[in-house]
Design a protein around this motif. Structure first.
Motif, PDB file in Angstrom:
ATOM      1  N   LEU A 228      -3.778 -38.649 -11.065  1.00 19.48           N
ATOM      2  CA  LEU A 228      -4.466 -38.208  -9.850  1.00 19.48           C
ATOM      3  C   LEU A 228      -4.169 -39.123  -8.672  1.00 19.48           C
ATOM      4  N   SER A 229      -4.138 -40.424  -8.924  1.00 25.79           N
ATOM      5  CA  SER A 229      -3.925 -41.368  -7.821  1.00 25.79           C
ATOM      6  C   SER A 229      -2.535 -41.204  -7.200  1.00 25.79           C
ATOM      7  N   GLY A 230      -1.608 -40.648  -7.953  1.00 26.31           N
ATOM      8  CA  GLY A 230      -0.284 -40.374  -7.393  1.00 26.31           C
ATOM      9  C   GLY A 230      -0.184 -38.995  -6.769  1.00 26.31           C
ATOM     10  N   ARG A 231      -1.004 -38.077  -7.230  1.00 25.48           N
ATOM     11  CA  ARG A 231      -0.981 -36.727  -6.664  1.00 25.48           C
ATOM     12  C   ARG A 231      -1.689 -36.674  -5.310  1.00 25.48           C
ATOM     13  N   GLN A 232      -2.760 -37.457  -5.182  1.00 24.90           N
ATOM     14  CA  GLN A 232      -3.549 -37.388  -3.946  1.00 24.90           C
ATOM     15  C   GLN A 232      -2.737 -37.691  -2.686  1.00 24.90           C
ATOM     16  N   PRO A 233      -1.885 -38.730  -2.673  1.00 22.71           N
ATOM     17  CA  PRO A 233      -1.103 -38.951  -1.442  1.00 22.71           C
ATOM     18  C   PRO A 233      -0.165 -37.782  -1.127  1.00 22.71           C
ATOM     19  N   VAL A 234       0.333 -37.111  -2.161  1.00 27.63           N
ATOM     20  CA  VAL A 234       1.246 -35.985  -1.927  1.00 27.63           C
ATOM     21  C   VAL A 234       0.476 -34.802  -1.334  1.00 27.63           C
ATOM     22  N   THR A 235      -0.606 -34.423  -1.985  1.00 28.37           N
ATOM     23  CA  THR A 235      -1.341 -33.259  -1.481  1.00 28.37           C
ATOM     24  C   THR A 235      -2.024 -33.592  -0.155  1.00 28.37           C
ATOM     25  N   GLY A 236      -2.420 -34.849   0.012  1.00 30.56           N
ATOM     26  CA  GLY A 236      -3.013 -35.256   1.287  1.00 30.56           C
ATOM     27  C   GLY A 236      -2.004 -35.146   2.421  1.00 30.56           C
ATOM     28  N   ALA A 237      -0.801 -35.686   2.197  1.00 34.09           N
ATOM     29  CA  ALA A 237       0.222 -35.640   3.251  1.00 34.09           C
ATOM     30  C   ALA A 237       0.658 -34.204   3.510  1.00 34.09           C
ATOM     31  N   LEU A 238       0.746 -33.416   2.461  1.00 34.20           N
ATOM     32  CA  LEU A 238       1.122 -32.009   2.637  1.00 34.20           C
ATOM     33  C   LEU A 238       0.059 -31.278   3.457  1.00 34.20           C
ATOM     34  N   GLY A 239      -1.200 -31.523   3.124  1.00 32.49           N
ATOM     35  CA  GLY A 239      -2.284 -30.879   3.868  1.00 32.49           C
ATOM     36  C   GLY A 239      -2.270 -31.276   5.332  1.00 32.49           C
ATOM     37  N   ALA A 240      -2.043 -32.547   5.594  1.00 33.65           N
ATOM     38  CA  ALA A 240      -2.011 -33.012   6.986  1.00 33.65           C
ATOM     39  C   ALA A 240      -0.855 -32.364   7.737  1.00 33.65           C
ATOM     40  N   ALA A 241       0.300 -32.237   7.075  1.00 32.22           N
ATOM     41  CA  ALA A 241       1.450 -31.595   7.718  1.00 32.22           C
ATOM     42  C   ALA A 241       1.138 -30.132   8.032  1.00 32.22           C
ATOM     43  N   LEU A 242       0.492 -29.457   7.093  1.00 32.35           N
ATOM     44  CA  LEU A 242       0.214 -28.036   7.283  1.00 32.35           C
ATOM     45  C   LEU A 242      -0.739 -27.799   8.449  1.00 32.35           C
ATOM     46  N   GLU A 243      -1.714 -28.694   8.604  1.00 31.08           N
ATOM     47  CA  GLU A 243      -2.654 -28.516   9.709  1.00 31.08           C
ATOM     48  C   GLU A 243      -1.927 -28.539  11.054  1.00 31.08           C
ATOM     49  N   VAL A 244      -0.897 -29.354  11.147  1.00 30.56           N
ATOM     50  CA  VAL A 244      -0.147 -29.468  12.397  1.00 30.56           C
ATOM     51  C   VAL A 244       0.873 -28.344  12.522  1.00 30.56           C
ATOM     52  N   LEU A 245       1.537 -28.026  11.400  1.00 34.13           N
ATOM     53  CA  LEU A 245       2.540 -26.946  11.418  1.00 34.13           C
ATOM     54  C   LEU A 245       1.912 -25.594  11.754  1.00 34.13           C
ATOM     55  N   ALA A 246       0.643 -25.441  11.418  1.00 31.25           N
ATOM     56  CA  ALA A 246      -0.024 -24.159  11.616  1.00 31.25           C
ATOM     57  C   ALA A 246      -0.036 -23.740  13.084  1.00 31.25           C
ATOM     58  N   TYR A 247       0.162 -24.681  13.984  1.00 31.41           N
ATOM     59  CA  TYR A 247       0.150 -24.352  15.418  1.00 31.41           C
ATOM     60  C   TYR A 247       1.503 -23.900  15.946  1.00 31.41           C
ATOM     61  N   VAL A 248       2.552 -24.087  15.154  1.00 34.98           N
ATOM     62  CA  VAL A 248       3.878 -23.728  15.664  1.00 34.98           C
ATOM     63  C   VAL A 248       3.992 -22.229  15.947  1.00 34.98           C
ATOM     64  N   PRO A 249       3.596 -21.350  15.006  1.00 30.09           N
ATOM     65  CA  PRO A 249       3.683 -19.919  15.345  1.00 30.09           C
ATOM     66  C   PRO A 249       2.862 -19.574  16.589  1.00 30.09           C
ATOM     67  N   ALA A 250       1.724 -20.226  16.737  1.00 30.99           N
ATOM     68  CA  ALA A 250       0.870 -19.911  17.890  1.00 30.99           C
ATOM     69  C   ALA A 250       1.556 -20.269  19.209  1.00 30.99           C
ATOM     70  N   LEU A 251       2.383 -21.296  19.199  1.00 29.58           N
ATOM     71  CA  LEU A 251       3.074 -21.670  20.438  1.00 29.58           C
ATOM     72  C   LEU A 251       3.932 -20.522  20.943  1.00 29.58           C
ATOM     73  N   PHE A 252       4.424 -19.720  19.984  1.00 27.35           N
ATOM     74  CA  PHE A 252       5.324 -18.635  20.361  1.00 27.35           C
ATOM     75  C   PHE A 252       4.614 -17.295  20.422  1.00 27.35           C
TER      76      PHE A 252
END
Lengths: 256, 442
Positions: A228-252
């Motif tokens: 779990l301690s190794g999975r959390q940084p991966v899913t955490g970083a992925l989640g953080a990236a997705l929150e920001v990426l989610a705005y890209v379609p909206a820009l267009f």
């Protein structure tokens, strides 16, 4: 991860053209990889076939074929047994994941050689159709976001895993696919929202680091075996990236 | 959604701001949009680029009155809410433990600022017409809305409280440089003889205790907070609980059918808040140690036990809640005149937990637990029990001293503690300029 990123396009049309060229190149690579894989299966050299399946699967991931963008051919190449009446035994279960399943469930050339042959044909068919496939202008902005949504929903959830356990490798390839689309779109994105590409890239860098940290002896571990301690940084970083990426379609978007 | 090809870049004068126009501060959705993409204004652009949790240093706007009659519980104060505030315990709760992924001290500080802003905003309530709180990624036309909509457009206060605790692991993490700030007695959770800890339900660096009067508010709040802290907090375990209505009156009942929480600490007892003379680091004054224990109750087994035996294990009459030999729940057991346990057995739960002697008075603690109901176990039994939550100024002298008296009590046959943790509940936030855990960084 395998090749350098493309130069930013100056218009959406140019981005789509460049992306099509990128996909064509990937499909050419995939064609060669599947030919090799098919030969190993035919020779009953399954020890060689397993890593060759991964090579081919990763090339497919790098295309970033999120949300069924290649239609029926995409399903034939990368479909899953879910939703099929007979599951993994269903004749409708074909393609890369079907080979993954067989190679990790004691199947041999008798079952898998026809699957590999069909896969080779389907990839050829997709490669042939590629120039005539029309792609909506919204495709690339959505792809920026949704390739990695698929990583979370399909790879890291285990839903895609047919025995290879390579969700981390697939996610790393998805990340590369995202970077390719983002690089093509960088000028367009920053034209609408200065600095946004850099901001997205920073979150992707963090995901890269988290993914790399799971490797042991340079190899990807089986995802569910990572503590779990190794999975959390991966899913955490992925989640953080997705929150920001989610705005890209909206820009267009022209929604109001 | 309608998509269009954006205009070409810098070569075409004016096109960049035209391209941003759909998102700009217009009439229909003015202020929500303007933060993100304010018609190309430099300030807005900078705000976006710096958003994520770093923007949370801006205190939330709190100019809006509560939109509904549901009461708001003050977020600011010398102590955190959710312990004594509000006086009447809310009906619903979530206890959630997170791994902290902040890579350094600065990110940890930003996280605590974000949580502070979230706690303040959610406690006050939020109207759709209010500006998007600075800690949120703001709305963009065609993009994801900042509000999940679970509560409709407006977020009512709903007696919401957020209580934040940190585990020892945060102080032990060299990336944060907080070793010297570690409170005395903050350890990992002790495993007692009757415990069966499950790794899936233990651990975590940070505790969020969210309480409100409705389940959808709890869900909304957790979802809202996790979105604002994505990548910095990784949800590790969580459990929702409910505080029953009185049946028929007095203290609510637990899932064994017994009135629980009849005797509890008043603030005046001064056994909850960490004081100036506590010997604890100065930053912790006004905080409290939080012990969370997830205790499964084997309700099917319990229901197959005679009422007399049940009463004897608890030390109270089930119907009234009165101590054995008494008539009302507020009757005080008289152990001095019952030295051999003729009336209340010597190993009854209430007698072991609180022997009511001078020597044990200082080991009393504040309980504010919740029942939980999780589903089905391997064998078709109900997975249900108690989220035990206690608050005390010293874990060893209070919670652990009490727990040690309870080792092997007869009731242990019917319960299985399987999770939880020890946390330092942070001191309160005085006003909108402060943030939770501020003293850790001075």
């Amino acid at each position: 991860m395998t090749d350098s990123l493309p130069a930013p396009a100056q218009t959406m049309d140019a981005a789509l053209t460049a992306y099509r060229g990128y996909v064509a190149g990937k499909l050419d690579t995939l064609t060669g990889q599947v030919l090799t894989l098919k030969a190993s299966i035919g020779n009953n050299d399954l020890a060689a076939a397993r890593p060759q399946w991964l090579d081919a699967q990763l090339t497919w991931q790098e295309i970033g074929a999120a949300y069924g963008s290649f239609g029926d051919l995409g399903d034939a190449i990368n479909g899953l047994p879910s939703g099929l009446p007979r599951g993994t035994a269903d004749p409708g279960f074909t393609g890369l994941h079907r080979l993954e399943y067989g190679l990790h469930h004691g199947q041999g050339p008798a079952e898998l050689a026809p699957v590999a042959a069909t896969l080779y044909t389907d990839i050829g068919a997709l490669r042939g159709k590629l120039p005539s496939l029309t792609v909506a202008a919204s495709d690339l902005p959505i792809r920026c976001h949704e390739i990695l949504e698929d990583s979370l929903r399909d790879n890291l959830s285990g839903n895609n895993d047919q025995g290879g356990g390579m969700a981390l490798a697939l996610t790393a390839a998805d990340l590369h696919g995202t970077r390719v689309v983002l690089a093509l779109m960088a000028t367009l994105i920053d034209g609408l929202q200065p600095g946004y590409t850099a901001r997205v890239s920073a979150t992707l860098d963090r995901l890269d680091t988290a993914l790399a940290a799971t490797k042991a002896n340079g190899r990807w571990p089986v995802w569910r075996a990572v503590p779990l301690s190794g999975r959390q940084p991966v899913t955490g970083a992925l989640g953080a990236a997705l929150e920001v990426l989610a705005y890209v379609p909206a820009l267009f978007s022209t929604d109001d | 959604m309608t998509q269009h090809t954006p205009p070409p870049g810098p070569d075409a004068p004016g096109t960049a701001s035209d391209g941003a126009e759909p998102h700009a501060a217009g009439s229909a959705l003015p202020r929500r949009r303007s933060f993100l993409i304010g018609a190309g204004s430099g300030a807005a652009v900078t705000a976006l680029a710096a958003t994520g949790i770093t923007a949370a240093s801006r205190p939330p706007e709190s100019t809006t009155a509560a939109p509904a009659p549901a009461p708001a519980v003050a977020f600011h104060g010398a102590n955190q809410a959710g312990v004594y505030r509000p006086a009447a315990q809310q009906r619903q709760a979530c206890f959630a433990a997170f791994r902290v992924l902040a890579k350094d001290r600065a990110e940890l500080k930003t996280l605590l600022r974000t949580l502070t802003a979230k706690g303040a905003t959610l406690s006050t309530g939020l109207r759709i017409s209010d500006p998007v709180p600075a800690e949120d990624l703001p709305a963009v036309a065609g993009g994801p809305p900042p509000n999940s909509g679970v509560l409709g457009e407006d977020v009512p206060p709903d007696s919401f409280t957020m209580t934040v605790g940190l585990a020892a692991s945060v102080f032990d993490n060299p990336a944060y440089g907080l070793a010297a700030k570690k409170p005395k007695g903050l350890t990992g959770m002790t495993v007692f003889p009757n415990d069966t800890p499950d790794p899936a339900w233990t651990g975590g660096d940070l505790l969020l205790q969210l309480c409100a009067d409705s389940t959808d508010m709890i869900h909304y709040a957790l979802r809202d907070i996790t979105k604002a802290t994505r990548g910095v907090l990784a949800l590790q375990w969580r459990i929702n609980g409910f505080h029953s209505a009185p049946r028929p009156s007095g203290s609510p009942r637990n899932l064994f059918g017994y009135k629980d929480g009849i005797v509890n600490l008043a603030q005046d007892d001064q056994l909850v808040w960490i004081g100036k003379d506590s010997g604890q680091p100065a930053w912790a004054v006004g905080g409290t140690f939080i012990v969370v224990r997830l205790i499964r109750m084997l309700v099917e087994f319990w229901d197959r036990v005679g009422l007399g035996e049940q009463d004897g294990m608890i030390g109270r009459h089930r119907a009234t809640g009165a101590p054995l030999g008494g008539t009302t729940e507020t009757d005080v057991p008289d152990y001095a005149h019952d030295p051999d346990g003729q009336t209340i057995p010597l190993d009854a739960h209430i007698r072991l937990a609180n022997p009511r002697t001078k020597a044990t008075d200082a080991s009393r603690l504040l309980r504010r637990g919740y029942n939980y109901d999780l589903g089905v176990d391997l064998n078709g039994n109900l997975q249900a029990g108690l989220i035990f939550a206690s608050y005390q100024r010293n874990i060893q002298d209070q919670f652990e001293a009490t727990q040690l008296r309870l080792v092997n009590e007869p009731m242990t046959d019917y319960i299985e503690p399987f999770g939880g943790g020890y946390f330092i509940g942070l001191p309160g936030v005085a006003d909108k300029h402060g943030f939770l855990g501020e003293g850790l960084f001075t």
